[in-house]
Design an enzyme around this catalytic site. Sequence first.
Site, mmCIF file in Angstrom:
data_model
loop_
_atom_site.group_PDB
_atom_site.id
_atom_site.type_symbol
_atom_site.label_atom_id
_atom_site.label_comp_id
_atom_site.label_asym_id
_atom_site.label_seq_id
_atom_site.Cartn_x
_atom_site.Cartn_y
_atom_site.Cartn_z
ATOM 1 N N ASP A 225 0.842 -1.284 -0.088
ATOM 2 C CA ASP A 225 -0.006 -0.013 0.161
ATOM 3 C C ASP A 225 0.915 1.501 0.058
ATOM 4 O OD1 ASP A 225 -2.695 1.379 0.328
ATOM 5 O OD2 ASP A 225 -1.789 2.007 2.328
ATOM 6 N N GLU B 237 1.175 -0.577 -5.006
ATOM 7 C CA GLU B 237 0.088 0.466 -5.450
ATOM 8 C C GLU B 237 0.934 1.907 -5.617
ATOM 9 O OE1 GLU B 237 -3.140 3.280 -3.706
ATOM 10 O OE2 GLU B 237 -1.748 2.609 -2.411
#
Length: 641
Positions: A315, A368
Site C-alpha cells: 500500500d 500501489e
Amino acid sequence: MSNVIPHSLFTDFDIDLFKAGKHFRLYEKLGAHLTEVDGKKGVYFAVWAPSAKAVSVIGDFNFWIEGEHPLNIRWDSSGIWEGFIPNVEKGAKYKYKIHSHHGDIKTEKADPFAARCEHPPNTASIVWDTTYTWKDKNWMKKRKDINRLDKPFSVYEVHLGSWMHKAEENRPLSYLELASELTAYVKKMNFTHVEFMPIMEYPYDPSWGYQLTGYFAPTSRFGYPEDFMFLVDELHKNDIGVILDWVPSHFPEDAHGLGNFDGSHLYEHPDRRKGYHPDWKSLIFNYGRNEVRAFLISNAVFWLDRYHADGLRVDAVASMLYLDYSREDGEWEPNQYGGRENLDAISFFKELNEEIYGSFDGVQTIAEESTSFPMVSKPTYLGGLGFGMKWMMGWMHDTLEYFKKEPIYRKHHQNDITFSMTYAFTENFMLPLSHDEVVYGKQSILGRMPGDEWQRFANLRLLYSYMYTHPGSKLLFMGGEFGQSDEWNFQQSLDWHLLEYDYHKGIQKLVAEVNNLYRNEPALHEKQFVSEGFEWIDYNDSENSVLAYVRKGENEKDDLVLIANMTPVPREEYRIGLPASGSYKLIFNSDAPEFGGSGYKIAKQYTSEAVEWQHRAQSVVLDLAPLGVMVLKKFKSAKKS
C-alpha cells in the site's frame, strides 16, 4: 527473587543479523513463544526496547502488576529484553510495561510481534500458538507455475467486514463462514485470486484496516488465527490464490501501538518531516534504521511463510518513495544529492523484494504506486525496485473519466481511452478498479455510467469487456461484479438483493464470462506485459468512437481480434482490417441477451476478403452492436490456391 527464568532463543548470529538489519525471521525469536524450560511449561517473552531502563510483562496471570515479571536486558547492546515465565498458558492476555530512560515515562505497550490480539477496542496481546496442519500441498507445489507473469491474474478485492453479513444477526461472516461462502463465490465467478484489504489487527474500523497495530496477528474481529489459516487453505484447495494488502508506509499513534514505543522514536523516523504523515495523521517508519527494516521485512515474510499468502499488495508506495509527498515547500528536506527521492525507502523496497523472491517460489509483490517513478516492477539487478507488478493508476483514471462522458461527446476524447497504450509496457501493470474508486462521493462504478438504465448497464458491460481485453492483469473490487448501485459502505453488507434484478444478474454473468475468457484465451495473458502481445488495427476512428485491436499469444493460432463500439449507435457494414486471412468465429459478445444486452443481431462467423483496409491485405465487413465489445478468433486459414 524474580519470577522470570533467564532464557533466550537468540544466538550470537541472530543478534548480529538483527543489528545489521538482515534478520528476516524475527517472528521466530521476538514476541511470546510457548515453550518448556527446565521441565517447566510456560512462555518466553522477548521485546526490542533499547531506550528502556526497565521492562515488565504484565497480564491477567499477574493481575497486571508491574514488577512481578521483569525481563532482563541482553548484554550485547541489542536492546532486547527477554525471559521465560513459567505456567503462563495459551490464551493469556499481556502487555509490556516499559519504563523509559527518556523523561521517566512509563507506558503499556502491546507486543509488536503478538500472534493474536484482543478484539478492539480492547488492546492487549494474547499468547497464542499458530501451529496449523495445512492441506494445500498440491497448491503450493503448482503455484510457481500458476502465479507466473504469463498466467492470468484476475483479482477479486475483498473487505472482509462488509462482503456479506449474517442477516439475522447483523454481523459480518467469520473466517470459517467465509471459507465456504467466499470460496464458492470466487470460484463461481472465475476469479483467479482474492485480495484481502488488510487483515492484520487494527483498532479503528473506519481506517478499513490501513492503520495497523498488530502487524503479526490476523484481526480478531472474524475469529482465531487458525481460522484465517483455514480460509486460506480452502481457497488454495479450490485453486484460488490469496493476496494480502500490506502496509509498511505508516502506522497510527494509538497509545498501545508502535509509536514512541520505549519512550523514544524507535520505529518512526525522529524527524517529523520524515516521520509523520500529514494526510493520514500517522507515523512513518524509519526505513534507514536497520532493526526497523528487519521488523518490516520479517513481517512480509511472516505472512508468506506462516499463512501461505501467495502475494502482497504493498500500500501507498508513492508516499514512501518521495520525501515531499503531500508536503509543501519547507516541510521536507532533500536527500544527500538534493533530490526528492527517499533513498532509504528505495533501498528498503529492493531488499524486501530480493528477500521475498529469493525465499518463496510462486509469489508476487504488487505495488500501489501512482507516480511515474521508473522501473517499479523491474528486477533489482536491472536497477528496478523489484516488484512483480504495479497498479496502472493512469489507466484507471483516464478510463473512468472517459466512461463518465455521454457517448455523443466521446468522439472528442478518443485519445483519453487510447493513451494508456503509449506506456502500457513500461511496467508490469495491473488494471485496478479498487475500493478507492467507490467511496468519498465518487459514486459506484455503475453510478458513473451515463444514459438511461439500459445504457448505464451496457456501458458497464463495455467497460469490463474493454478492461479484460486490455493488456495487463486485472483487479475488481467486490460489488462491482454485479453492478452495486451505491457507494461502498464498510459498515454494511454489499447489496446482494440487487441480484433479484435481471440487469444486475447480467453484469454478474458477464464478469464471470470475461474472467473465463481471460483465463482460457492465451492471447489475453501470455504476453500481457510485453508490447509483442498487442497491436492496434485502428484507433483513429474517433467520429464513430470505435477501437479495433489484436491480442497475441505465444502461438499465432491463439490471436484474437477485438472491436469495441463506444456509442449506443449500431454500426452496420463496418469494415476492419484483419491480421491474417481465413475464417473467424465470434467467441464473445458483451451485448448478448444473457448479459442483459440488446441482442442486436451480429453474425457468428466471418470470412476474410482480399480487400486492403487499414494497411492490411485482408479485411472483413461486420455489424457492431451498440455499446458492445466483440471478440473474434480465427478457426480456419484461407485455402491456398
